[in-house]
Design an enzyme around this catalytic site. Sequence first.
Site, short mmCIF file in Angstrom:
data_model
loop_
_atom_site.label_atom_id
_atom_site.label_comp_id
_atom_site.label_asym_id
_atom_site.label_seq_id
_atom_site.Cartn_x
_atom_site.Cartn_y
_atom_site.Cartn_z
N ARG A 100 0.84 -1.19 0.00
CA ARG A 100 0.00 0.00 0.00
C ARG A 100 0.89 1.25 0.00
NH1 ARG A 100 -5.23 1.63 -0.99
NH2 ARG A 100 -6.18 2.78 0.72
N THR A 389 -9.56 0.26 -9.42
CA THR A 389 -8.81 -0.80 -8.81
C THR A 389 -8.93 -2.03 -9.68
OG1 THR A 389 -9.40 0.17 -6.71
CG2 THR A 389 -8.71 -2.13 -6.65
N THR A 407 -4.33 -0.73 -7.07
CA THR A 407 -5.17 0.44 -7.39
C THR A 407 -4.37 1.73 -7.49
OG1 THR A 407 -7.20 1.58 -6.76
CG2 THR A 407 -5.70 1.03 -4.98
N ASN A 409 -6.51 4.22 -6.89
CA ASN A 409 -7.71 4.76 -6.25
C ASN A 409 -8.73 5.11 -7.33
OD1 ASN A 409 -9.46 5.36 -4.22
ND2 ASN A 409 -8.76 7.45 -3.95
N ASP A 431 -7.99 8.19 0.66
CA ASP A 431 -8.48 7.08 1.48
C ASP A 431 -8.23 7.30 2.97
OD1 ASP A 431 -9.74 5.61 -0.43
OD2 ASP A 431 -8.15 4.14 -0.71
N SER A 460 -7.74 0.86 3.53
CA SER A 460 -8.25 0.39 2.24
C SER A 460 -9.42 -0.57 2.46
CB SER A 460 -7.14 -0.35 1.51
OG SER A 460 -7.62 -0.96 0.34
N GLY A 482 -13.95 -1.51 -6.70
CA GLY A 482 -15.27 -1.00 -6.33
C GLY A 482 -15.28 -0.15 -5.08
N GLY A 483 -14.10 0.32 -4.62
CA GLY A 483 -14.08 1.20 -3.44
C GLY A 483 -14.73 0.52 -2.25
O1 DON Z 1 -8.09 1.04 -1.35
C1 DON Z 1 -9.28 1.29 -1.50
O2 DON Z 1 -10.15 0.82 -0.79
C2 DON Z 1 -9.69 2.18 -2.65
N1 DON Z 1 -8.62 3.08 -2.97
C3 DON Z 1 -10.09 1.33 -3.81
C4 DON Z 1 -10.61 2.12 -4.98
C5 DON Z 1 -11.38 1.32 -5.95
O3 DON Z 1 -11.68 0.17 -5.73
C6 DON Z 1 -11.81 2.00 -7.19
N2 DON Z 1 -12.34 1.05 -8.12
N3 DON Z 1 -13.38 0.95 -8.59
#
Ligand code: DON
Length: 581
Positions: A100, A389, A407, A409, A431, A460, A482-483
């Site tokens: 990370r 991501t 990712t 982000n 984040d 994350s 998918g955040g």
């Molecule tokens: O690390 C995380 O949780 C976020 N930065 C992930 C971002 C993400 O999945 C965007 N994709 N759709």
Amino acid sequence: MLIVFGATHSTVLAAESAIIDPQSRSHPVHGRLGMVVSQEIVASQVGADILSLGGNAIDAAVATGFALAVTLPRAGNLAGGGFMLVHLADENKTIALDYREMAPSMASRDMFLKPNGEVDNQLARNSIKSSGVPGTVAGLLYAHEKYGRLTLKQVIQPAINLAAEGIRVNVDLSYSLKSRGKRLMKNPATSSYFFKDGGSFYELDDILVQSDLADTMRRIAANGRSGFYQGKTAQLIVDEMERSGGLISFDDLENYRVVERAPVCVDFKKNEICSMPPPSSGGIHLLQMLNILEKWDLQSLGHNSAAYIHRLVESMRRAYADRSAYLGDPDFYAVPVKQIIDKRYAKKLRRQINLKQAGSSSNVSPGLPIDPKTLVKGVKKAGAESIETTHISTWDQWGNVVSTTTTLNFSFGSGIAVSGAGFLLNNEMDDFSAKPGSPNGYGLIGGVANEIQPGKRPLSAMTPTIVFDQKGAPILATGSPGGSTIITAVLQVLLNVLEFNMGIADATAAPRVHHQWLPDRIGYEPGISPDTLSLLKEMGHSLDDKSRILGATQTVHRGPNGSTMGASDTRRDGAGAVPQG
Ligand code: DON
């Protein structure tokens, strides 16, 4: 039988692979075949070719990771970060690699606050200051050096070739560049790398050459870690920082560390589930939700029935409430991991759930009897080794398995490319919790556990996961972008396979739901029946105004007969599962 699911259309494609040698299918020693699944099929092919060259699952994942930096620039990356679970068959051991991003040493708690105390989202998300110190190159090289079999040149060369010779622009790349064109063209380097003459769009089947990126990767192939964190690449990154007011210094780059951590694991009925520990919240909350759910006979409720979704949502509500208070970088904050994944704690939370009526997030608080402020460590643990991501799952003929999510982000990260180096910078600093209670780009809220500190890793949701059978053999590797929705997407794929006995194609395609405590609303995909949504409303649940897509999983599943199946999610274009030839 080996089945490949490619995701170039909105329907699931299933084809028996024509290129598998029937001999190898029945190989008496291994009894299973190699497979690579990723969000971009050319990159999956690179990984599968590496398996055919004699590489293992780690080599394949690393080669695919570098290839994605070329073929999927919205998410694949050199200057982002990620997490990797590696299962080593010989040692019967699973490790978790944390690559990370880290906050630069000049970062500070209130760096994204305006004079009026509000969060400046533009600064946190779209500026040069949005970038954490990149971890991807260190992470991929660490995994390769420690656990790979092939040479570094062998695993990077395919990506160098793709960048130098050019890639054929596919539907996804063309669309993603067009839809983000306005934002990306603001940065001259990004504009020159991803738009023709800096201003017009690449169309389907055009060739996109990335010469500066190829040169950067050549430096990595020749010099390893110092090809990125020192020398010319580091100079180009620091020049970009100095030109644009960024914070990353030579020392920050040189001091970046990959951390090898122990995965978090719990038993779920007959299986053991292992996933990523903090600084991801993904593993802990995946396991916490499974713990809450395991005592119910979910199958008898019916898949995606209102009664089932109600139980899912109430478990999600409680997990995400805990996330807001107790989750952060474990090197800075004493995350109460054991307490959150304790089965007795799950029992307590399960008992709070009214099976007939929706809970309310205003009545559900972080549930442990701990004041989050008392867990701050304050001092940095010295010298620890340490939409977008994308996930890679690989499996080799020896039974080694890799599950890694990486990712920048947002899609294309901060939108800022390093001039002369050919790659985009992440905007992972968003984040962090810029201000207690103020939502980040995914609506996630945090507090002291996830406040910005120099050298700290932002929390994350990435959830690379491996599932084991009763004998301890891996049976499934998965993960998703998918955040905030990553954790719940992975949860539902696992439940679909383990609880509802779906094949991996159905388990991947089945419509998903999502809840994250705040906002107090259920997100749902097209395909959840209107009847079900009405029943949920009658129970008192609030729903999103309209459906949306939740996640895009990349999974390898080993069936009971030892076959290896790859499933690329059809929710996003261009993905593919490729077997070892
Ligand atoms: O690390 C995380 O949780 C976020 N930065 C992930 C971002 C993400 O999945 C965007 N994709 N759709």
